[in-house]
Write an enzyme that holds these catalytic residues in place. Structure first.
Site, PDB file in Angstrom:
ATOM      1  N   GLU A  76     -24.704 -12.592  20.785  1.00 45.93           N
ATOM      2  CA  GLU A  76     -23.281 -12.446  19.552  1.00 45.93           C
ATOM      3  C   GLU A  76     -23.854 -11.958  18.856  1.00 45.93           C
ATOM      4  OE1 GLU A  76     -20.993 -13.582  20.143  1.00 45.93           O
ATOM      5  OE2 GLU A  76     -20.354 -15.135  19.099  1.00 45.93           O
ATOM      6  N   THR A  93     -15.477  -7.972  14.729  1.00 42.41           N
ATOM      7  CA  THR A  93     -16.290  -9.819  13.732  1.00 42.41           C
ATOM      8  C   THR A  93     -17.260  -9.188  12.831  1.00 42.41           C
ATOM      9  OG1 THR A  93     -16.835 -10.781  15.274  1.00 42.41           O
ATOM     10  CG2 THR A  93     -17.860 -10.957  14.417  1.00 42.41           C
TER      11      THR A  93
HETATM   12  N1  HSE Z   1     -18.029 -18.165  12.374  1.00 40.76           N
HETATM   13  C1  HSE Z   1     -17.966 -16.632  12.750  1.00 40.76           C
HETATM   14  C2  HSE Z   1     -17.122 -15.321  12.004  1.00 40.76           C
HETATM   15  C3  HSE Z   1     -16.951 -16.043  14.101  1.00 40.76           C
HETATM   16  O1  HSE Z   1     -15.932 -15.867  10.977  1.00 40.76           O
HETATM   17  O2  HSE Z   1     -17.319 -14.119  11.298  1.00 40.76           O
HETATM   18  C4  HSE Z   1     -16.966 -15.121  14.689  1.00 40.76           C
HETATM   19  O3  HSE Z   1     -17.714 -14.406  15.455  1.00 40.76           O
END
Ligand code: HSE
Length: 298
Positions: free
Chosen positions: A127, A180
């Site tokens: 990630e 993201t």
């Molecule tokens: N919790 C994270 C977000 C998930 O909402 O940015 C995305 O990887």
């Protein structure tokens, strides 16, 4: 020796639990094959279904696999085949599926040297490669299955939560890409106390609802006072779509992870198909291509 694994797509956040809650989907995800070699290096030999780098220092699969082999002083190398079941940037944990699949698959070839929490920690590195933050919600859901709560990331503390029998998820993916990283930079760094109170009350209620299979409580808990108001601006027609899902009888609807996928939870398979139909109808003629599917939670 070779191992073939399936690693599921995941919906993170579940409205009230930003970076904290996640759930694994049934049937949608990546397939990966890991084969031991005597070459003493990691090679990505095949990638299907997405345009991703073969360079093992740029592809999170290579980064995780190398680190696991190095840290366990393995005396073998790996050939890796990646079959992406869904595309990156959808909000369904595409990078997390590959990251979790790698941690799990490599660990099988290492004869289970690492425990589940250690696998989540390896997967989180992916990630970090993919979006700059070692977020744990998607990868934890992919590794544990079902619902998870990430209570803490330092030290890592992941709690597996029960899955009510009759829960189905509908996901509509508008064909736009949201990074993201971008969806995180638009978020506020401070939140008003009254929003925080509402939010943590709902997280507690959601956890209780999962334990008691209380669908009505689940319905009341699926709200997001903090993140959705900012992120929904990145998703065309979000409000209309959410309204359509709720009017069709969904327990709740919101942004899946960082978006743009919108998820809805429903009690019962039949209702989930009515929700799917309503969401699909609502997005038709909006000028944006989309795909939509239903999944049981597993
Ligand atoms: N919790 C994270 C977000 C998930 O909402 O940015 C995305 O990887």
């Amino acid at each position: 020796k070779s191992v073939k694994i399936f690693s599921p797509a995941t919906v993170a956040n579940l409205s009230c639990g930003f970076d904290t809650l996640g759930v694994a989907l049934d049937g949608k995800g990546d397939t990966m094959i890991f084969t031991k070699t005597d070459k003493n290096k990691v090679v990505i030999t095949k990638i299907k279904g997405a345009n991703l780098p073969y360079d093992i220092n740029q592809n999170l699969v290579g980064v995780i696999a190398q680190k696991m082999l190095n840290e366990s002083k393995a005396d073998f190398g790996l050939d890796i085949e990646i079959y992406k079941g869904f595309i990156p940037g959808s909000g369904l944990g595409s990078s997390a599926a590959s990251a979790a699949g790698t941690a799990f698959g490599v660990n099988v070839l290492l004869e289970g040297r690492f425990n589940t929490l250690e696998l989540v920690n390896y997967a989180r590195l992916g990630e970090e490669v993919a979006c700059g933050s070692p977020i744990a919600d998607n990868v934890s859901a992919a590794i544990y299955g079902g619902f998870v709560l990430v209570r803490s990331t330092d030290p890592l503390d992941v709690i597996s939560l029960p899955v009510p029998d009759d829960l189905f998820i509908t996901a509509l993916h508008p064909q736009i890409e949201i990074k993201t990283e971008d969806a995180r930079t638009i978020l506020p760094t401070k939140v008003p106390l009254k929003d925080a109170i509402n939010q943590w009350a709902n997280v507690g209620a959601l956890v209780s609802a999962l334990y008691s299979s209380d669908y009505q409580l689940l319905q009341r808990a699926l709200k997001d006072y903090i993140v959705e108001p900012y992120r929904k601006q990145l998703i065309p027609h979000f409000d209309d779509l959410k309204k359509a899902a709720l009017q069709a009888g969904a327990l709740g609807a919101g942004i899946s992870g960082a978006g743009p996928t919108i998820f809805a939870l429903s009690k019962g398979e039949k209702l989930s198909y009515e929700v799917l139909e309503a969401m699909g109808q609502s997005y038709k003629n909006k000028g944006i291509d989309f795909n939509i599917f239903n999944s049981k939670i597993s």
